[in-house]
Design a protein around this motif. Structure first.
Motif, short mmCIF file in Angstrom:
data_model
loop_
_atom_site.label_atom_id
_atom_site.label_comp_id
_atom_site.label_asym_id
_atom_site.label_seq_id
_atom_site.Cartn_x
_atom_site.Cartn_y
_atom_site.Cartn_z
N GLN A 1 1.83 -5.47 -10.96
CA GLN A 1 0.39 -5.49 -11.17
C GLN A 1 0.06 -5.73 -12.65
OE1 GLN A 1 -0.39 -1.61 -9.60
NE2 GLN A 1 -0.66 -2.31 -7.48
N SER B 1 0.06 1.54 -4.77
CA SER B 1 -0.24 0.78 -3.55
C SER B 1 -0.18 -0.73 -3.80
CB SER B 1 -1.63 1.15 -3.04
OG SER B 1 -2.01 0.32 -1.96
N PHE B 2 0.62 -1.40 -2.99
CA PHE B 2 0.63 -2.87 -2.98
C PHE B 2 -0.42 -3.28 -1.97
CE2 PHE B 2 3.62 -6.53 -3.99
CZ PHE B 2 2.78 -7.50 -3.53
N TYR C 1 7.54 2.18 -6.40
CA TYR C 1 6.18 2.31 -6.90
C TYR C 1 6.08 1.82 -8.35
CZ TYR C 1 5.02 5.28 -2.86
OH TYR C 1 4.79 5.76 -1.60
N THR D 1 -3.70 -6.45 -4.97
CA THR D 1 -2.42 -6.93 -5.51
C THR D 1 -1.98 -8.19 -4.79
OG1 THR D 1 -1.79 -4.63 -5.96
CG2 THR D 1 -0.03 -6.27 -6.01
N LEU D 2 -2.12 -8.21 -3.46
CA LEU D 2 -1.69 -9.37 -2.70
C LEU D 2 -2.54 -10.59 -3.05
CD1 LEU D 2 0.36 -10.15 -0.48
CD2 LEU D 2 -1.46 -9.77 1.19
N LYS E 1 5.79 -8.27 -1.13
CA LYS E 1 5.22 -6.95 -0.79
C LYS E 1 6.25 -6.11 -0.03
CE LYS E 1 1.59 -4.98 2.23
NZ LYS E 1 0.95 -4.00 1.33
N THR F 1 6.10 -1.88 -8.39
CA THR F 1 4.78 -2.37 -7.95
C THR F 1 3.80 -2.35 -9.11
OG1 THR F 1 5.16 -1.61 -5.68
CG2 THR F 1 2.88 -1.98 -6.35
#
Length: 733
Positions: A43, A54-55, A36, A59-60, A133, A39
């Protein structure tokens, strides 16, 4: 075990002084907290203003826009460090966390993609967004635990075939069937049905169901639909199945075996009902079952309606939920009424069971005692299986921490107090399977209607399933109308259709009304002071080393009310008779008791006999020899099950003494057995619901010794008995 490179990754994370990137523990151990944090670091490097664990799509999208491929030409040191850190946390060689995308990093990424099965879609050593991811998760891409290479191959195949679809992401390749893998299989089916990315959602909805009806497979079929069908069979752990694209006679045979196992028409073909049973816990929820369960009393007209609708087995409840207005328990005469219409009954025990906190050893003991008493009272015969409910989506760690200790307690209690009954479980598939694996139950009643439960998603039918709850429906009309849960029956449990005479429990003791706690305490305190000369603290002559106050002692007894209530009901004696010696011994605990305990331990553990081979111990201060005699008496009376032991044998005394000393519940469970043995020793009848006050006095006195030495103790007990009965008696209906 700590990993030096994971430790470096944690130190890299902690080098950020950014509010949205939390510090992680530098212990060299990977975990979700590390993933986390990585991630969030990504970001931040992408310039996102909101950082989260949260990915997700945002984020994608940002990653795809900024870095469609990350390789040696990307030239972003911290993004490289995040990649290197993720690789180390996944067990791959990230070279160093130095911000360079070296050949070793590219080789590790290539190996990662091979393990995922996407190297044919994303060749070379570059890192693409969906692979990034997946890198920042705890998903493994090698076989783990009891995973299989066959399932791993299917996972890799699915990744390679569908990774470029918008809503399909890299799934684990660990050889395990899981919630994510099950959903990915549904996506794959929807893609092959021609659904667009805007329509495919991984849900077993009407369009998917119709599509499967349109795509049956059987001997002679070939292609991707056979691939998907054999994958579903593998995911459901069907033995002998391989991942194939041609439907052979072997696959037909294994399909027939599966259909027989889940009680579908045996066709050997991948028809809709078979697809459904492989893909979702309910299977085809429109199937008509032959079993049901209901919270509603079954009248003559309702029983007739059920039979006419094809039902033969009915699950009914032994108890109500405390504080609930819903009267779901069996009603007087209902069992015989049901049986008179050709139906059999399987009993369910559930008071609450809707969250993890309910499940623990003490509650398991209480539930087992209550279920035994209820089942006997209704007239259920030996051989009846009682289903204990787990009515929530228990996660795997909750099964370990809560459910298993609860069912171990049920098993131990049933083995001792209700051996004539078998133990079943109602719950999600994973819960049922794990409890059965410890041989704590003999059959599983599946709550498959809860299709969203994580304990159902990705788990196959337990092999010991007896009933499968798949839908809630209404049967009959008018006064015969009844709402039921429709169940598929495996045939392994046919319920009961003949019963012993009912034994009303309206004279048995029930749980204490805690609203009366202060009044009870005041009466006990008054009795202790005025009749016995015992103040709130200390003994009759002041502080004589007594370690507990009267208030503390009463509260301990009330904390154990769940146990003394059930023991009184099982032994069919007055609860006050158990409470009195228990309270007195708790109150009189003093500094000399641990000294005596230590002497006994030294006698057995040092090899140097101290001459102190036994003493009264534990909450109720029971000698090992006395406990043996009491429990032997209860075994001989058929009240409990077990093997008699020898009160004159040192090993038996020591084993019993240790249980009395270390296990408060076992200690208290021994009290009524000692009272019963004491009555027999005095030549009195077994303590019962109508035992006279004088006999009760003499029996309680024997707990402390033989008369006349125990006369004062007996007199103290009977006064306490009257106080407890003042509060217990009005609660008996």
């Amino acid at each position: 075990m700590a990993d030096d490179m994971v430790l470096l990754a944690q130190r890299f994370i902690n080098s950020y002084n950014v509010a949205g990137i939390p510090k992680v523990e530098e212990d060299g151990k990977t975990g979700w907290s590390v993933m986390y944090a990585l991630t969030r670091a990504l970001q931040y490097e992408l310039g996102m203003t909101t950082l989260s664990d949260s990915f997700g799509p945002a984020t994608l999208t940002a990653l795809t826009s900024r870095f469609p491929v990350i390789d040696s030409g990307t030239r972003h040191g911290n993004v490289y460090r995040i990649v290197q850190s993720g690789l180390f946390c996944k067990g791959y060689d990230g070279d160093e966390i130095n911000g360079d995308y070296t050949g070793r990093v590219a080789a590790a990424v290539t190996r990662l993609k091979q393990h995922m099965g996407v190297d044919g879609v994303y060749p070379g050593g570059g890192l693409t967004p969906k692979v990034f991811k997946a890198l920042l998760t705890m998903d493994p891409y090698v076989v783990v635990g009891n995973g299989t290479e066959k399932i791993r191959y299917v996972q890799q195949w699915m990744n390679g075939r569908y990774i470029n679809r918008r809503n399909f992401f890299v799934i684990p390749c660990d050889g395990m069937f899981s919630r994510d893998v099950q959903k990915a299989l549904l996506y794959a089916i929807q893609f092959e049905l021609g659904m667009s990315d805007d329509v495919a959602n991984g849900v077993f909805g009407p369009a998917t169901r119709q599509g499967l009806r349109d795509h049956p497979v059987g001997e002679g079929s070939s292609g991707v639909w056979v691939n998907l069908f054999s994958a579903a069979m593998l995911f459901n752990r069907r033995p002998g199945v391989d991942f194939v694209d041609g439907f052979t006679s072997h696959l037909a045979r294994y399909t027939s075996d599966f259909q027989s196992f889940v009680r579908l028409p045996v066709t050997g073909r991948g028809d809709f009902q078979t697809w459904a049973s492989l893909l979702v816990s309910t299977g085809d929820a429109t199937r008509a079952g032959t079993a049901c369960d209901t919270v509603t009393e079954i009248t003559d007209v309702r029983a007739a309606a059920l039979y006419a609708a094809g039902y033969r087995y009915v699950g009914r409840y032994l108890s109500n939920v405390s504080g609930s207005t819903l009267n779901k328990r069996l009603q007087p005469g209902e069992l015989r009424r049901i049986a008179s219409h050709g139906l059999s009954v399987f009993p369910i025990y559930q008071t609450y069971g809707g969250e993890a906190a309910y499940f623990k050893r003490a509650q398991g003991i209480a539930d087992a005692h209550a279920a035994i008493t209820r089942a006997r009272g209704y007239g259920f015969k030996p051989g009846t299986r009682i289903y204990f409910a787990v009515d929530f989506d228990a996660l795997d760690y909750q099964v370990t921490d809560n459910i298993l200790p609860h069912f171990r307690a049920i098993k131990a209690t049933m083995d001792e107090y209700g051996r004539e009954f078998e133990i079943g479980i109602y719950g999600p598939r994973n819960v049922c399977s794990r409890v059965a694996a410890e041989r704590l139950t003999t059959a599983s009643f599946l709550c498959d209607m809860s299709t969203g439960f994580s304990g159902n998603l990705g788990y196959p039918h337990p092999i010991d399933w007896s009933f499968d709850q798949i839908s809630t429906i209404s049967i009959g009309s008018g006064t015969g109308q009844i709402t039921i849960d429709n169940n598929i029956a495996s045939g392994s449990d046919t319920g009961q259709n003949s019963f012993n005479d009912e034994s009303p429990d309206n004279q048995l003791d029930v749980g204490f009304d805690l609203a009366q706690r202060n009044a009870l305490l005041a009466d006990i305190q008054t009795y202790f002071v005025t009749a016995l000369g015992v103040p709130e603290k200390g003994g009759p002559n002041g502080d004589d080393g007594t370690g507990r106050t009267t208030t503390e002692s009463v509260d301990i007894v009330l904390d154990l009310d769940w146990l003394t209530t059930q023991l009184s009901r099982h032994f069919r004696m007055r609860k006050a008779m158990i409470q009195c010696p228990l309270l007195w011994e708790i109150r009189k605990f003093n500094i000399f008791d641990p000294v005596a305990d230590d002497a006994v331990r030294l006698h057995y553990t040092t090899g140097v006999p101290t001459g102190k081979d036994d003493c009264s111990t534990g909450l109720a201060q029971i000698f090992g020899r006395t406990a043996i005699r009491g429990r032997n008496w209860a075994i001989a009376q058929g009240i409990i099950s077990g093997t008699p032991t020898d009160p004159d044998k040192g090993d038996d005394i020591w084993a019993m003494w240790q249980k009395l000393n270390t296990d408060n519940i076992f200690n208290v469970q021994t009290v009524p057995a000692v009272l019963g043995w004491g009555a027999a020793d005095l030549g009195l009848a077994r303590p019962g619901l109508t035992t006279s006050e004088d006999d009760s006095r003499r029996i309680m006195g024997r707990y402390n010794g033989r008369p006349p030495d125990s006369d004062n103790y007996a007199q103290a007990m009977i006064g306490m008995y009257r106080v407890f009965e003042k509060y217990n008696a009005p609660l008996r209906s």
